[in-house]
Design a protein around this motif. Structure first.
Motif, short mmCIF file in Angstrom:
data_model
loop_
_atom_site.label_atom_id
_atom_site.label_comp_id
_atom_site.label_asym_id
_atom_site.label_seq_id
_atom_site.Cartn_x
_atom_site.Cartn_y
_atom_site.Cartn_z
N GLY A 1 13.80 -3.12 -9.39
CA GLY A 1 13.11 -1.85 -9.60
C GLY A 1 12.25 -1.50 -8.41
N ALA A 2 12.74 -1.82 -7.20
CA ALA A 2 11.95 -1.63 -5.98
C ALA A 2 11.63 -0.17 -5.74
N HIS A 3 10.40 0.07 -5.31
CA HIS A 3 9.92 1.42 -5.02
C HIS A 3 10.16 1.73 -3.54
N GLY A 4 11.39 1.69 -3.12
CA GLY A 4 11.73 1.94 -1.73
C GLY A 4 12.98 1.17 -1.34
N ARG A 5 13.36 1.33 -0.09
CA ARG A 5 14.60 0.74 0.41
C ARG A 5 14.27 -0.25 1.52
N VAL A 6 15.04 -1.35 1.57
CA VAL A 6 14.83 -2.37 2.60
C VAL A 6 16.08 -2.47 3.45
N LEU A 7 15.87 -2.41 4.78
CA LEU A 7 16.98 -2.41 5.74
C LEU A 7 16.70 -3.43 6.84
N PRO A 8 17.72 -4.13 7.32
CA PRO A 8 17.53 -5.00 8.49
C PRO A 8 17.44 -4.15 9.75
N ALA B 1 0.83 -1.21 0.00
CA ALA B 1 0.00 0.00 0.00
C ALA B 1 0.86 1.26 0.00
N LEU B 2 1.87 1.29 0.84
CA LEU B 2 2.67 2.50 1.02
C LEU B 2 3.45 2.89 -0.24
N ARG B 3 3.88 1.91 -1.02
CA ARG B 3 4.68 2.25 -2.19
C ARG B 3 3.88 3.02 -3.23
N THR B 4 2.55 2.99 -3.12
CA THR B 4 1.72 3.78 -4.04
C THR B 4 1.37 5.14 -3.46
N VAL B 5 1.77 5.38 -2.22
CA VAL B 5 1.42 6.62 -1.53
C VAL B 5 2.59 7.60 -1.47
N THR B 6 3.81 7.06 -1.43
CA THR B 6 5.00 7.91 -1.29
C THR B 6 6.15 7.35 -2.10
#
Length: 344
Positions: free
Chosen positions: A154-161, A55-60
């Motif tokens: 092509g990820a719409h955001g960053r992933v962190l541990p 949901a969030l990747r479509t909002v910001t």
């Protein structure tokens, strides 16, 4: 057609990515595009975080996921035990959730989620887990390895541990009046007793520095939905991370689960989820709590529990229309967008 991801160099090569000036930064060329929407950090793991990120990747356009690293089962557990790495499974799922809806995104999301089926050692391993661990071994940095996977997808955001080392969850469980201790995420999730509290081993693990920085710079921090004791609460048990969450100027939003989770939160009402959160983090304040109105039987009790944490309750239709116990991405996105724009 997107630009292909450069093949990582041999680790012995002096031009290996870890020795380049760009190492440690996002491996993208050109200037960063202007961001639309608030800076959002989403916390959690597994299917719950997948739902919020979808949901969030479509909002910001400015989205970071801070993901639990305590999984000890399945493919992740095997790789963790054999190679001593962070369990990649929840990180993989977060990356898959951030894939776009175009052909590229859909294809890569399916690829990284694909599990081998065989009679051999590869049985049950997810392709994305192996890809992530391979990049970790080549680049010798978990965060940069995840950035490279994100670029490929092509990820719409960053992933962190959430932490720099693998963690174990330890739970105090009550069953038939007796309290015992169980260790491990799988054991906590499947315990037949009632989980009373959790802690982490090691008790003071090093937080991921980039996760701290993301929280400090965020406009909104989003908790949940997800497994309460094994995906939501663990972030508040990493001291450095908890301190950042308490001190950040970001507003805080909690998305409640649609149903209790068997083995973890059997019999929990929506307000009981909040009470347990407050028991584990008494000083934590929230701004908004999102709940599906159809699963709230006592709105006043929920409002009281939310008010004790400084939050207002937002009741909305966010469940999937097929009757399953999962959030609908577009519906949840619409509600979150309204809250972020202060229209709800």
């Amino acid at each position: 057609m997107k630009d292909p991801v450069p093949e990582p160099a041999d680790p012995s090569d002096p031009d290996h990515p870890r020795d380049s000036p760009a190492y440690g930064s996002t491996p993208r060329s050109g200037a960063a595009p202007a961001s639309n929407g608030p800076k959002v950090v989403a916390l959690g793991g597994g299917h719950g975080l997948y739902a919020s990120l979808s949901a969030l990747r479509t909002v910001t356009d400015d989205l970071s996921a801070v993901v639990t690293v305590a999984d000890d089962g399945g493919s992740s557990g095997r790789l963790r035990r054999e190679l001593g790495v962070l369990p990649p499974g929840d990180l993989r799922m977060a990356l898959a959730a951030l894939c776009g809806d175009d052909e590229w995104g859909r294809t890569w999301s399916e690829v990284v989620q694909h599990r081998f089926r065989s009679e051999g050692d590869l049985h049950g391993h997810a392709v994305g887990n192996l890809l992530i661990v391979a990049l970790w071994e080549l680049l010798e940095d978990p965060v940069v390895g995840l950035e490279w996977v994100g670029r490929l997808l092509g990820a719409h955001g960053r992933v962190l541990p959430m932490a720099s080392v693998p963690l174990d969850i330890q739970a105090e469980v009550e069953l038939d009046g007796a309290v015992t201790t169980v260790r491990g995420q799988v054991a906590c999730a499947l315990t037949p007793g009632r989980v009373r509290s959790i802690s982490l081993l090691p008790p003071d693990p090093p937080a991921c520095p980039q996760a701290i920085e993301a929280i400090e710079a965020a406009d909104w921090v989003v908790f949940g939905p997800g497994s309460w004791f094994t995906s939501v609460l663990p972030h508040l048990k990493v001291p450095e991370l908890a301190r950042a969450l308490h001190e950040s100027s970001a507003r805080r939003l909690l998305i409640l689960n649609l149903v209790p989770q068997a083995g973890e939160t059997d019999g929990f009402s929506p307000e009981r989820h909040l009470e347990v959160l407050r028991e584990h983090a008494p000083a934590l304040l929230l701004d908004a709590v999102v709940a599906d109105g159809a699963v709230v039987s006592d709105a006043r009790a929920l409002e009281k529990a939310a008010g004790a944490m400084g939050a207002r309750v937002v009741l909305a239709d966010v469940a999937a229309s097929d009757g399953s116990a999962r959030h609908d991405g577009p519906r949840l996105a619409a509600v979150l967008a309204e809250i972020f724009r202060a229209k709800r």
